[in-house]
Design an enzyme around this catalytic site. Structure first.
Site, PDB file in Angstrom:
ATOM      1  N   ASP A  32     -42.474 -17.849  -9.505  1.00  0.00           N
ATOM      2  CA  ASP A  32     -41.062 -17.914  -9.144  1.00  0.00           C
ATOM      3  C   ASP A  32     -40.923 -18.281  -7.654  1.00  0.00           C
ATOM      4  OD1 ASP A  32     -38.420 -17.475  -8.613  1.00  0.00           O
ATOM      5  OD2 ASP A  32     -38.384 -15.389  -9.322  1.00  0.00           O
ATOM      6  N   GLU A  82     -56.595 -19.858  18.403  1.00  0.00           N
ATOM      7  CA  GLU A  82     -57.708 -19.344  17.600  1.00  0.00           C
ATOM      8  C   GLU A  82     -58.194 -20.449  16.667  1.00  0.00           C
ATOM      9  OE1 GLU A  82     -56.762 -16.539  14.359  1.00  0.00           O
ATOM     10  OE2 GLU A  82     -54.758 -16.425  15.209  1.00  0.00           O
ATOM     11  N   CYS A 114     -53.573 -13.939  17.098  1.00  0.00           N
ATOM     12  CA  CYS A 114     -52.219 -14.428  17.428  1.00  0.00           C
ATOM     13  C   CYS A 114     -51.675 -13.856  18.724  1.00  0.00           C
ATOM     14  CB  CYS A 114     -51.247 -14.089  16.303  1.00  0.00           C
ATOM     15  SG  CYS A 114     -51.717 -14.788  14.738  1.00  0.00           S
ATOM     16  N   SER A 204     -53.333  -5.712   6.621  1.00  0.00           N
ATOM     17  CA  SER A 204     -52.942  -6.335   7.898  1.00  0.00           C
ATOM     18  C   SER A 204     -51.471  -6.073   8.191  1.00  0.00           C
ATOM     19  CB  SER A 204     -53.240  -7.839   7.905  1.00  0.00           C
ATOM     20  OG  SER A 204     -52.375  -8.554   7.037  1.00  0.00           O
ATOM     21  N   HIS A 236     -43.741 -11.363  16.301  1.00  0.00           N
ATOM     22  CA  HIS A 236     -44.739 -12.301  15.783  1.00  0.00           C
ATOM     23  C   HIS A 236     -44.426 -12.466  14.297  1.00  0.00           C
ATOM     24  CE1 HIS A 236     -48.247 -14.250  14.377  1.00  0.00           C
ATOM     25  NE2 HIS A 236     -48.709 -13.186  13.732  1.00  0.00           N
ATOM     26  N   LYS A 245     -39.069  -6.437   8.086  1.00  0.00           N
ATOM     27  CA  LYS A 245     -39.633  -5.089   7.909  1.00  0.00           C
ATOM     28  C   LYS A 245     -39.898  -4.434   9.260  1.00  0.00           C
ATOM     29  CE  LYS A 245     -41.873  -5.748   3.470  1.00  0.00           C
ATOM     30  NZ  LYS A 245     -43.099  -5.721   2.692  1.00  0.00           N
ATOM     31  N   SER A 308     -54.334  -9.976  15.110  1.00  0.00           N
ATOM     32  CA  SER A 308     -55.234  -9.188  14.264  1.00  0.00           C
ATOM     33  C   SER A 308     -56.522  -8.863  14.982  1.00  0.00           C
ATOM     34  CB  SER A 308     -55.556  -9.974  12.988  1.00  0.00           C
ATOM     35  OG  SER A 308     -54.458  -9.933  12.123  1.00  0.00           O
TER      36      SER A 308
HETATM   37  P1  HMG Z   1     -49.083 -11.456  -2.079  1.00  0.00           P
HETATM   38  O1  HMG Z   1     -50.024 -10.402  -2.477  1.00  0.00           O
HETATM   39  O2  HMG Z   1     -49.187 -12.732  -2.823  1.00  0.00           O
HETATM   40  O3  HMG Z   1     -47.596 -11.047  -2.179  1.00  0.00           O
HETATM   41  O4  HMG Z   1     -49.303 -11.775  -0.530  1.00  0.00           O
HETATM   42  P2  HMG Z   1     -46.899  -9.750  -2.841  1.00  0.00           P
HETATM   43  O5  HMG Z   1     -47.232  -9.693  -4.270  1.00  0.00           O
HETATM   44  O6  HMG Z   1     -47.155  -8.529  -1.993  1.00  0.00           O
HETATM   45  O7  HMG Z   1     -45.397 -10.203  -2.664  1.00  0.00           O
HETATM   46  C1  HMG Z   1     -44.847 -10.381  -1.406  1.00  0.00           C
HETATM   47  C2  HMG Z   1     -43.421  -9.856  -1.469  1.00  0.00           C
HETATM   48  O8  HMG Z   1     -42.682 -10.709  -2.356  1.00  0.00           O
HETATM   49  C3  HMG Z   1     -43.300  -8.435  -2.060  1.00  0.00           C
HETATM   50  O9  HMG Z   1     -42.272  -7.784  -1.351  1.00  0.00           O
HETATM   51  C4  HMG Z   1     -42.834  -8.679  -3.489  1.00  0.00           C
HETATM   52  O10 HMG Z   1     -42.088  -7.612  -4.022  1.00  0.00           O
HETATM   53  C5  HMG Z   1     -41.963  -9.908  -3.269  1.00  0.00           C
HETATM   54  P3  HMG Z   1     -42.601  -6.406  -0.560  1.00  0.00           P
HETATM   55  O11 HMG Z   1     -43.244  -5.497  -1.534  1.00  0.00           O
HETATM   56  O12 HMG Z   1     -43.563  -6.808   0.559  1.00  0.00           O
HETATM   57  O13 HMG Z   1     -41.299  -5.949  -0.060  1.00  0.00           O
HETATM   58  N1  HMG Z   1     -41.773 -10.699  -4.507  1.00  0.00           N
HETATM   59  C6  HMG Z   1     -40.607 -11.266  -4.843  1.00  0.00           C
HETATM   60  N2  HMG Z   1     -39.404 -11.280  -4.216  1.00  0.00           N
HETATM   61  C7  HMG Z   1     -38.384 -11.977  -4.844  1.00  0.00           C
HETATM   62  N3  HMG Z   1     -38.545 -12.625  -6.016  1.00  0.00           N
HETATM   63  C8  HMG Z   1     -39.731 -12.624  -6.659  1.00  0.00           C
HETATM   64  C9  HMG Z   1     -40.824 -11.915  -6.078  1.00  0.00           C
HETATM   65  N4  HMG Z   1     -42.108 -11.719  -6.436  1.00  0.00           N
HETATM   66  C10 HMG Z   1     -42.679 -10.967  -5.450  1.00  0.00           C
HETATM   67  N5  HMG Z   1     -39.862 -13.274  -7.834  1.00  0.00           N
HETATM   68  C11 HMG Z   1     -49.438 -11.353   1.808  1.00  0.00           C
HETATM   69  C12 HMG Z   1     -48.532 -11.384   0.580  1.00  0.00           C
HETATM   70  C13 HMG Z   1     -48.586 -11.244   3.050  1.00  0.00           C
HETATM   71  C14 HMG Z   1     -50.354 -10.142   1.698  1.00  0.00           C
HETATM   72  C15 HMG Z   1     -50.270 -12.655   1.861  1.00  0.00           C
HETATM   73  O14 HMG Z   1     -49.418 -13.755   1.998  1.00  0.00           O
HETATM   74  C16 HMG Z   1     -51.300 -12.678   2.962  1.00  0.00           C
HETATM   75  O15 HMG Z   1     -52.387 -12.131   2.859  1.00  0.00           O
HETATM   76  N6  HMG Z   1     -51.009 -13.389   4.116  1.00  0.00           N
HETATM   77  C17 HMG Z   1     -51.922 -13.508   5.240  1.00  0.00           C
HETATM   78  C18 HMG Z   1     -52.018 -12.250   6.079  1.00  0.00           C
HETATM   79  C19 HMG Z   1     -50.766 -11.972   6.874  1.00  0.00           C
HETATM   80  O16 HMG Z   1     -49.943 -12.844   7.108  1.00  0.00           O
HETATM   81  N7  HMG Z   1     -50.659 -10.729   7.386  1.00  0.00           N
HETATM   82  C20 HMG Z   1     -49.545 -10.345   8.212  1.00  0.00           C
HETATM   83  C21 HMG Z   1     -49.901  -9.232   9.200  1.00  0.00           C
HETATM   84  S1  HMG Z   1     -51.328  -9.637  10.170  1.00  0.00           S
HETATM   85  C22 HMG Z   1     -50.745 -10.796  11.347  1.00  0.00           C
HETATM   86  O17 HMG Z   1     -49.569 -10.945  11.519  1.00  0.00           O
HETATM   87  C23 HMG Z   1     -51.757 -11.591  12.082  1.00  0.00           C
HETATM   88  C24 HMG Z   1     -51.937 -13.028  11.608  1.00  0.00           C
HETATM   89  O18 HMG Z   1     -50.853 -13.827  12.036  1.00  0.00           O
HETATM   90  C25 HMG Z   1     -53.286 -13.559  12.097  1.00  0.00           C
HETATM   91  C26 HMG Z   1     -53.640 -13.457  13.578  1.00  0.00           C
HETATM   92  O19 HMG Z   1     -53.351 -12.496  14.287  1.00  0.00           O
HETATM   93  O20 HMG Z   1     -54.346 -14.364  14.022  1.00  0.00           O
HETATM   94  C27 HMG Z   1     -51.991 -13.116  10.085  1.00  0.00           C
END
Ligand code: HMG
Length: 387
Positions: A32, A82, A114, A204, A236, A245, A308
């Site tokens: 979706d 990075e 980041c 993360s 960020h 959030k 991170s």
């Molecule tokens: P995921 O497991 O595919 O997603 O990955 P999910 O199943 O947790 O769904 C995400 C959200 O969408 C959830 O909402 C679902 O409910 C919702 P939440 O529970 O969070 O409130 N959802 C829907 N909403 C509306 N309609 C729908 C629907 N289906 C689901 N139909 C994840 C998500 C972020 C974990 C993944 O994308 C990921 O691993 N990303 C990379 C890591 C990341 O960005 N981490 C962020 C913190 S760390 C950071 O910021 C540092 C970074 O920038 C790196 C650095 O420092 O260099 C990453």
């Protein structure tokens, strides 16, 4: 004694021409599209062509600043990334040449996921306090790339932000107070032999929120502004929903009423660019300043930087009178509007960028829309030039 207002004098960003829409990605994976548009709060992922990398993105971002102020007073260039292209040589040296900068300049590259552009900003501000005639050019440039078909795939992106730091902060003055937090964790990392990071996505996001609370607490203890006296917040943004959030978390911690108007303008650009790692917070700052429909003069902005691994910092600044005259809003909006959507197959082709490792000659097809491009890699040397 002259009046010194240390902070950001100029701000510019660059994104390449191509993007994949997250609707296209959702269709390909049979999920979706609302999971991306609402669940993670992202619409598009900017993708570099094969003749673009952090050097060309950075040079494009910095060019309008050099055009405006020249390089005679810039004695330091800090390149935050990075997505480095060399373990030894700083990517900024290529940029320094492409921009025709003054040779009387120090150039260095900084890394901490980041977070590094924020370290660069604080160090630049401290340096300018010691040497008020100096200007420091900071360029944050990254390509965020995760494994295909992984949960991180939807949070890719790329881009560069250039900032000129001086004692004539025409856009944002920087408060001296900041809140700091470091902890040794494995939430996202990329060993030297890997092209894509290893990431524990859910963990993360939790550590990000914890680091926000920790750095905010330190900011308060150091004498920072109250939550209610900060008008706008920039976070960020690996994906914009995390910023929503984060803001809710911070409001709750302070027992304050949640007001998402304080963050919405700051998400507009990030939603259509994707994660550009160390540039992401500063893209959100530009987005805030360029999308607000009211005059922000005199308003306090709170900024939360997270990298991170992990290092976090909460700091603040004040929007300066006349700041609109120093923004590049029309240029930036044109860069975002004049882009082309990729099919999933075309995205895959860009994702699989050739990576010659044995010294063989490689010359990517000209595709960059900007002035600068990677012309070739030969005998392990990267050659950049104007398009
Ligand atoms: P995921 O497991 O595919 O997603 O990955 P999910 O199943 O947790 O769904 C995400 C959200 O969408 C959830 O909402 C679902 O409910 C919702 P939440 O529970 O969070 O409130 N959802 C829907 N909403 C509306 N309609 C729908 C629907 N289906 C689901 N139909 C994840 C998500 C972020 C974990 C993944 O994308 C990921 O691993 N990303 C990379 C890591 C990341 O960005 N981490 C962020 C913190 S760390 C950071 O910021 C540092 C970074 O920038 C790196 C650095 O420092 O260099 C990453």
């Amino acid at each position: 004694m002259t009046n010194m207002t240390i902070g950001i004098e100029k701000l510019s960003f660059y994104v390449p021409k191509h993007y994949i829409s997250l609707t296209t990605m959702a269709e390909h994976h049979g999920i979706d599209p609302a999971k991306f548009s609402r669940g993670i709060g992202q619409d598009k992922i900017a993708m570099p062509s094969h003749d673009e990398d952090v050097v060309t993105l950075a040079a494009e971002a910095a060019q309008p600043i050099i055009d405006a102020v020249g390089s005679d007073d810039i004695d330091t260039l800090i390149f935050a990334t990075e997505t480095g292209i060399d373990h030894s040589k700083a990517a900024g040296i290529y940029v320094h040449r492409l921009l025709g900068m003054n040779p009387r300049c120090r150039v260095v590259e900084m890394k901490q996921a980041c977070y590094s552009a924020t370290a660069a900003l604080q160090m630049a501000a401290g340096y300018v306090a010691r040497k008020p005639s100096a200007k420091v050019l900071i360029i944050a440039a990254d390509v965020s790339r995760y494994d295909l078909d992984s949960s991180g795939e939807a949070t890719q992106g790329c881009g560069a932000v250039a900032m000129l730091v001086s004692n004539d902060a025409k856009i944002l003055s920087l408060d001296t107070v900041s809140g700091l937090f470091t902890e040794d964790i494995m939430d996202f990392w990329r060993p030297n032999y890997r092209k894509t990071p290893l990431v524990d996505g859910k963990y993360s996001a939790l550590r990000y929120l914890n680091a926000l609370a920790e750095s905010w607490t330190d900011y308060q203890q150091q004498g920072g502004r109250d939550f209610t006296s900060i008008d706008r917040f920039c976070y960020h943004l690996p994906f914009s929903r995390l910023g929503v959030k984060a803001h809710s978390h911070l409001a709750k911690l302070n027992g304050a009423k949640l007001d998402n108007v304080q963050i919405t303008d700051g998400m507009a650009y990030n939603r259509v660019v994707g994660n550009c790692y160390t540039a992401s917070l500063y893209l959100s700052l530009i987005s805030t300043l360029e999308n607000a429909d009211q005059d922000l003069t005199g308003q306090a902005v709170g900024l939360f930087s997270y990298g991170s691994g992990a290092v976090a910092e909460f700091f603040s600044g004040v929007v300066q009178e006349g700041y609109q005259d120093h923004l590049m809003t029309t240029h930036h909006q044109k860069l975002l509007d004049d882009r082309a959507a990729l099919s999933y197959d075309a995205y895959l082709n860009l994702w699989h960028a050739p990576d010659p490792q044995n010294g063989e000659a490689y010359a990517p097809e000209p595709a960059a829309r900007g002035r600068y491009r990677l012309v070739s890699i030969d005998e392990h040397k990267r050659h950049y030039d104007t398009a």
